[in-house]
Design an enzyme around this catalytic site. Structure first.
Site, PDB file in Angstrom:
ATOM      1  N   ARG A   1      -3.582   2.806   8.528  1.00 45.58           N
ATOM      2  CA  ARG A   1      -3.861   1.534   7.872  1.00 45.58           C
ATOM      3  C   ARG A   1      -2.600   0.676   7.820  1.00 45.58           C
ATOM      4  NH1 ARG A   1      -8.398   2.195   3.960  1.00 45.58           N
ATOM      5  NH2 ARG A   1      -9.075   4.354   3.959  1.00 45.58           N
TER       6      ARG A   1
ATOM      7  N   LYS B   1       0.830  -1.211   0.000  1.00 41.71           N
ATOM      8  CA  LYS B   1       0.000   0.000   0.000  1.00 41.71           C
ATOM      9  C   LYS B   1       0.862   1.257   0.000  1.00 41.71           C
ATOM     10  CE  LYS B   1      -3.794  -0.225   2.184  1.00 41.71           C
ATOM     11  NZ  LYS B   1      -4.774  -0.408   3.265  1.00 41.71           N
TER      12      LYS B   1
ATOM     13  N   HIS C   1     -15.834  -8.418   2.061  1.00 41.21           N
ATOM     14  CA  HIS C   1     -14.859  -9.371   2.614  1.00 41.21           C
ATOM     15  C   HIS C   1     -15.157 -10.787   2.138  1.00 41.21           C
ATOM     16  CE1 HIS C   1     -13.515 -12.247   5.738  1.00 41.21           C
ATOM     17  NE2 HIS C   1     -12.424 -11.498   5.713  1.00 41.21           N
TER      18      HIS C   1
ATOM     19  N   CYS D   1       7.685 -38.897  -7.306  1.00 42.01           N
ATOM     20  CA  CYS D   1       6.304 -39.376  -7.460  1.00 42.01           C
ATOM     21  C   CYS D   1       5.492 -39.266  -6.180  1.00 42.01           C
ATOM     22  CB  CYS D   1       6.292 -40.827  -7.961  1.00 42.01           C
ATOM     23  SG  CYS D   1       7.024 -42.001  -6.802  1.00 42.01           S
TER      24      CYS D   1
ATOM     25  N   GLY E   1      -8.417  -7.381   4.641  1.00 36.71           N
ATOM     26  CA  GLY E   1      -9.248  -7.533   5.823  1.00 36.71           C
ATOM     27  C   GLY E   1      -8.597  -8.244   6.986  1.00 36.71           C
TER      28      GLY E   1
ATOM     29  N   SER F   1      13.036 -43.119  -8.827  1.00 35.61           N
ATOM     30  CA  SER F   1      11.857 -42.289  -8.577  1.00 35.61           C
ATOM     31  C   SER F   1      11.803 -42.023  -7.079  1.00 35.61           C
ATOM     32  CB  SER F   1      10.585 -43.001  -9.041  1.00 35.61           C
ATOM     33  OG  SER F   1       9.457 -42.186  -8.811  1.00 35.61           O
TER      34      SER F   1
ATOM     35  N   ARG G   1      -3.476  -1.638  -6.172  1.00 35.88           N
ATOM     36  CA  ARG G   1      -2.655  -2.837  -6.021  1.00 35.88           C
ATOM     37  C   ARG G   1      -3.049  -3.808  -7.115  1.00 35.88           C
ATOM     38  NH1 ARG G   1      -5.619  -4.781  -0.402  1.00 35.88           N
ATOM     39  NH2 ARG G   1      -7.709  -5.035  -1.275  1.00 35.88           N
TER      40      ARG G   1
ATOM     41  N   MET H   1      -5.768  -7.391   8.697  1.00 32.43           N
ATOM     42  CA  MET H   1      -5.187  -6.518   9.719  1.00 32.43           C
ATOM     43  C   MET H   1      -6.100  -5.316   9.943  1.00 32.43           C
ATOM     44  SD  MET H   1      -1.126  -6.827   8.874  1.00 32.43           S
ATOM     45  CE  MET H   1      -1.321  -6.627   7.103  1.00 32.43           C
TER      46      MET H   1
ATOM     47  N   TYR I   1      11.567 -35.458 -14.271  1.00 39.08           N
ATOM     48  CA  TYR I   1      10.112 -35.322 -14.288  1.00 39.08           C
ATOM     49  C   TYR I   1       9.574 -35.288 -12.866  1.00 39.08           C
ATOM     50  CZ  TYR I   1       9.769 -40.350 -13.221  1.00 39.08           C
ATOM     51  OH  TYR I   1       9.868 -41.593 -12.619  1.00 39.08           O
TER      52      TYR I   1
END
Length: 940
Positions: free
Chosen positions: A147, A77, A519, A895, A156, A828, A403, A158, A915
């Site tokens: 804020r 912010k 919210h 895996c 929402g 694996s 933002r 804090m 992989y």
């Protein structure tokens, strides 16, 4: 009063308003014409993340000490308020206290560091000079908001305090300046309630009950009906309530108010809801939050004032259209908290929703036109969809925040792809823009259009998806029932940050109040939960366990179905259909696959799972758990016959019954995965898992199968182990009962030969031996696998290429991987068991206490969800290096469940594994995460 006069009154003469922000319309066109690079050049290049000991950064008046690049120090912010100021946009002046102060605050036992008070005092004086006001000045009071602002958006979670600086004296000065005592006392009562809740710890419902009682007694319906005298009385009641609850009068010193609010905002970084949010979203506690103190502008100054939230694109669908809501004569918390249901931003949206109240475009055309230009400036500048908070004070637009906006998975895909096509971002940037976890949202079911449905209520379509479950009214109960395996729908008048655990546990959320940016809506979209908000006809009596709409009543425990995409709730369970992935998804996946190094396979045992996996882009099967095939009702009898047999011959006779079943299983898998590798893990679990356990179950099985009950009991007792996870399982079964693995090998090779001949395509079976801890174990089993394979191929008069490898799931196997590699064609990594055996944790039992470890911050993450890089990950790295040193080109994969976790995928990308393998529905997540991991490695 004109906008010019208002600006003169509240923000000083034009010469004091550096750069004359009233001329923003011309400035915006100039900025837009110069393009992104020219706009960025207005931000000083020397601004970096280093604070150089500085703890307070100023912004406003057309300039700022900070910039967007300083998010880690100033929070999202604060950095963006500085950036908007540098762009010349109309931002009320203020200052940011850095995240480093938050860290020091906690390190010092919740005490502020020396010298901070002086820095804040100087910055506050500068704000007063810019707006021609004085803090605590009874005649010309400067009011501020306080804020939070972490580097990652936590909507929402804090605390915020507005209208700070009001007391019994300054409220009169504010009223005189504005020429509106009603506005002044409305602001004062808001401040008392918010400050008492955030700083003094009083329940906000205490004040809401006072107000509702007063309205009932005076026959008022809306807050806007109360006049100045009414608000004076309400303020008096509020102050009495504070004194009764705390034993002290409401604080009147603005300085005390300010430091109380700053401390409360820093303190809220570690409140329960913030900690839950950080845990769910992987945000480190060490980041801390900044605090932003900013001159107040007022959206509650009558019908020419308003407050709103807007998005530069639709956060639900990604459509390139102005999207948002606003409330006339209100302050920001009224929109975000869902206290009143707001009006649409645009005329088109209003007409589509069938609303009659004017949109902002119609009610405030000048302010809307200015806002539309700012949309264009900010989106082109940040090169992403923006979430904007704004206030209109008597016709004048002020920007309070921007933002990168949170969005649904479909919207994220659409925005990334379209921004790339528009030339705003590159393909690589588009790939990096989409959170892999968010793709889960694309897999949610939608309502079957042909299914019967009984409409109960209609509200706003706040978050897409469809889900059915039991109605509950309490977040704690939602979490408890969900932990018991029941699907629940959380129904509330409105949600608050304290409800986050219940929202996470619920299958869907419904609220009576609030809009598309409330919210409930924002949090549900972020979680991928279907949500319906602003269901105005809904009446909820949580104490009685009843909800009512359109004259119909339902009670707690009744089943309803929520359609978040349409904003509707139906009585009972409505049928659903699976989503189809195409269009933007396919485009993004194409870009991701071009940049991905690792292959992505799926864990699958059934043709259906394999088919789903191929549809999601799986490049083979990385784990087929053969034991899952044995629990079929037709097969379990033969399995138990094999277990009960006392001789090899008896076991082989039982296994002969299983052979054609296993062969058929593998044929189906090979057909689906034609041309792709299929890794088949030989039988892994201990044999007692296939036997009934209690005497009652044994007697039932014996009666149904004709087996001897006493023999079953003796055998079940003999197979019992104190620690079966480390007992007679995996390759140890292959050593004790080699005929089991011989049967499975025969089934695999025969199936592969059959399908290869049938399709004319190569079948690539990979036979995996589990739980190997010693080279000799693998050599023993591999010798028998090779012998059976050779025999089958000789008998068929055909040849087939196959590989034999092993799972690395024991620390000893990882440490001796160079020796094991002499026998293995591939490794694996079974990271589920490797995590268990490395930590000495039972995955099934540790769930009862892992939460305590996470809460106490002993573990940063559940090691069964995200790979432990320092311990388990180090063993993977050692095994990979040793294995490839002994056998160059050794194929390596993972895996375990970590194969579908983006953070874990990033870790193994750094080890150059070939992989990952994951559940079929996580295949798209793994593909995108693998691409992002490769890009991060490349760019670093």
């Amino acid at each position: 009063m004109s906008a010019q006069a208002l600006a003169q009154r509240f923000f000083g003469p034009p010469c004091e308003r550096a750069r004359n922000v009233r001329g923003v319309k011309v400035g915006l066109r100039d900025i837009a014409d110069r393009g992104p690079k020219a706009r960025m050049s207005r931000t000083p290049a020397t601004k970096t993340e280093s604070s150089d000991g500085r703890r307070v950064y100023r912004f406003g008046g057309g300039a700022a000490d900070g910039a967007a690049s300083m998010k880690n120090l100033l929070g999202g912010k604060g950095a963006n308020l500085a950036e908007m100021s540098n762009l010349g946009l109309p931002v009320p002046p203020g200052f940011t206290i850095t995240t480093e102060v938050c860290t020091a605050y906690y390190d010092n036992g919740r005490a502020f560091p020396d010298g901070l008070q002086e820095e804040v005092s100087h910055a506050l004086t500068r704000v007063g000079e810019l707006v021609d006001r004085g803090f605590a000045d009874p005649k010309r009071p400067l009011l501020v908001s306080v804020r939070s602002g972490a580097r990652a958006s936590m909507p929402g979670m804090m605390d915020t305090v507005l209208n700070l600086g009001l007391n019994d004296e300054t409220v009169e000065g504010l009223g005189a300046l504005a020429g509106d005592q009603r506005f002044a006392y409305d602001s004062y009562r808001r401040f008392i309630q918010m400050y008492s809740n955030v700083v003094l710890g009083l329940d906000h419902h205490l004040f809401e009950e006072i107000l509702e009682t007063y309205k009932d007694d005076n026959e008022y319906i809306l807050d806007t009906e109360l006049n100045a005298d009414d608000w004076r009385k309400v303020v008096s009641f509020y102050k009495d309530a504070v004194a009764d609850a705390t034993g002290a009068p409401f604080p009147q010193d603005p300085g005390d108010q300010l430091w109380g609010a700053i401390g409360a905002v820093f303190g809220s970084w570690r409140n329960d809801r913030a900690e839950v949010y950080r845990r769910l979203h992987g945000i480190p506690e060490s980041w801390g939050t900044a605090v932003n103190v900013q001159a107040m502008v007022f959206g509650n100054m009558g019908d020419t004032s308003a407050t709103g939230v807007a998005f530069t694109r639709d956060p639900s669908t990604g459509e390139n259209a102005r999207y948002g809501e606003f409330l006339v004569n209100a302050q920001g918390e009224d929109v975000v908290a869902g206290i009143r249901t707001p009006q649409p931003l645009t005329k088109a949206r209003r007409e589509a929703m069938g609303e009659t109240d004017l949109s902002m475009e119609e009610a405030m055309p000048n302010a809307f036109g200015e806002l539309a230009q700012i949309f264009e400036v900010l989106e082109k500048h940040y090169r992403d969809m923006q979430d904007i908070e704004f206030t209109v004070q008597e016709g004048k637009l002020w920007m309070l925040q921007t933002r990168n906006g949170k969005r649904t998975a479909p919207a994220s895909l659409k925005i990334a792809v379209e921004m790339c096509q528009e030339g705003l971002i590159t393909e690589e940037e588009a790939v990096m823009r989409v959170d892999p976890h968010s793709l889960d949202q694309l897999l949610h079911p939608t309502l079957d259009p042909d299914a019967p449905r009984d409409l109960f209520l209609t509200g706003l379509p706040a978050s897409p998806g469809a889900a059915s479950g039991e109605v509950v009214f309490d977040a704690d109960e939602a979490e408890r029932l969900a932990n018991d395996g029941r699907k629940v729908i959380l129904v509330r008048v409105e949600t608050s940050p304290e409800d986050i655990h219940g929202m996470h546990a619920a299958a869907a959320v419904v609220t009576a109040r609030g809009g598309m940016t409330s919210h409930a809506a924002v949090v549900a979209r972020g979680m991928g939960r279907p949500c319906v908000c602003g269901a105005g006809d809904l009446r909820i009596d949580a104490a009685a366990g009843v909800l009512e709409a359109a004259g119909r009543k339902l009670k707690k425990g009744d089943v309803v179905t929520v359609d978040g995409a349409e904003g509707r709730v139906y009585v009972g369970e409505v049928g659903t259909i699976e989503p189809e992935l195409h269009g933007d998804f396919a485009e993004l996946m194409t870009w991701a696959d071009k940049r991905r190094r690792m292959r992505v396979r799926a864990n699958a045992e059934t043709p259906r799972d394999a088919d789903v996996a191929r549809g999601f882009g799986a490049e083979g099967i990385g784990l087929c758990r053969t034991e899952h095939m044995f629990f079929d009702a037709e097969r379990i009898v033969a399995v138990r016959e094999m277990i009960l047999a006392e001789t090899r011959e008896g076991r082989e006779a039982a296994l002969a019954k299983l052979l054609p079943m296993q062969r058929g299983d593998f044929e189906e898998l090979f057909r689906v995965m034609r041309g792709l590798p299929v890794t088949v893990r030989l039988l892994d679990p201990p044999l007692h898992e296939f036997l009934p356990h209690s005497d009652e179950e044994i007697d039932e099985v014996a009666a149904a199968s004709g087996m001897d009950a006493e023999k079953l009991k003796r055998r079940a007792h003999a197979l019992q182990e104190f620690n079966p996870m480390l007992g007679h399982r995996g390759c140890r079964l292959g050593v004790s009962y080699p005929e089991i693995y011989e049967m499975q090998t025969r089934a695999i090779i025969e199936a592969a030969l059959t399908v290869a001949k049938e399709t004319g395509e190569a079948v690539i079976p990979e036979i995996m031996v589990p739980l190997v801890g010693d080279r000799a174990e693998l050599a023993f089993v591999k010798e028998r696998i090779d012998a059976v394979a050779a025999s089958v191929m000789k008998g068929a008069g055909a040849s087939l290429e196959y590989e034999v490898g092993t799972m690395i799931e024991l620390p000893r196997a990882a440490l001796t991987a160079d020796r094991i590699a002499a026998e293995a064609g591939f490794f694996s990594f079974g990271t589920n068991d490797l995590t268990q055996t490395t930590y000495g944790l039972s995955r099934d039992d540790s769930v009862t206490f892992l939460g305590d470890y996470l809460k106490a911050k002993i573990y940063e993450a559940d090691p069964f969800v995200t790979l432990d890089a320092d311990g388990v990950g180090e063993l993977v790295r050692i095994a990979a290096e040793k294995g490839r040193a002994a056998r160059p080109g050794l194929k390596l994969g993972i895996c375990g469940e970590h194969g579908g976790d983006p953070a874990s995928i990033e870790i193994v990308e750094g080890m150059a594994l070939d992989y990952v393998s994951c559940s079929p529905f996580r295949t798209p997540i793994a593909r995108l995460a693998a691409a992002q991991a490769a890009l991060k490695l490349k760019n670093n």
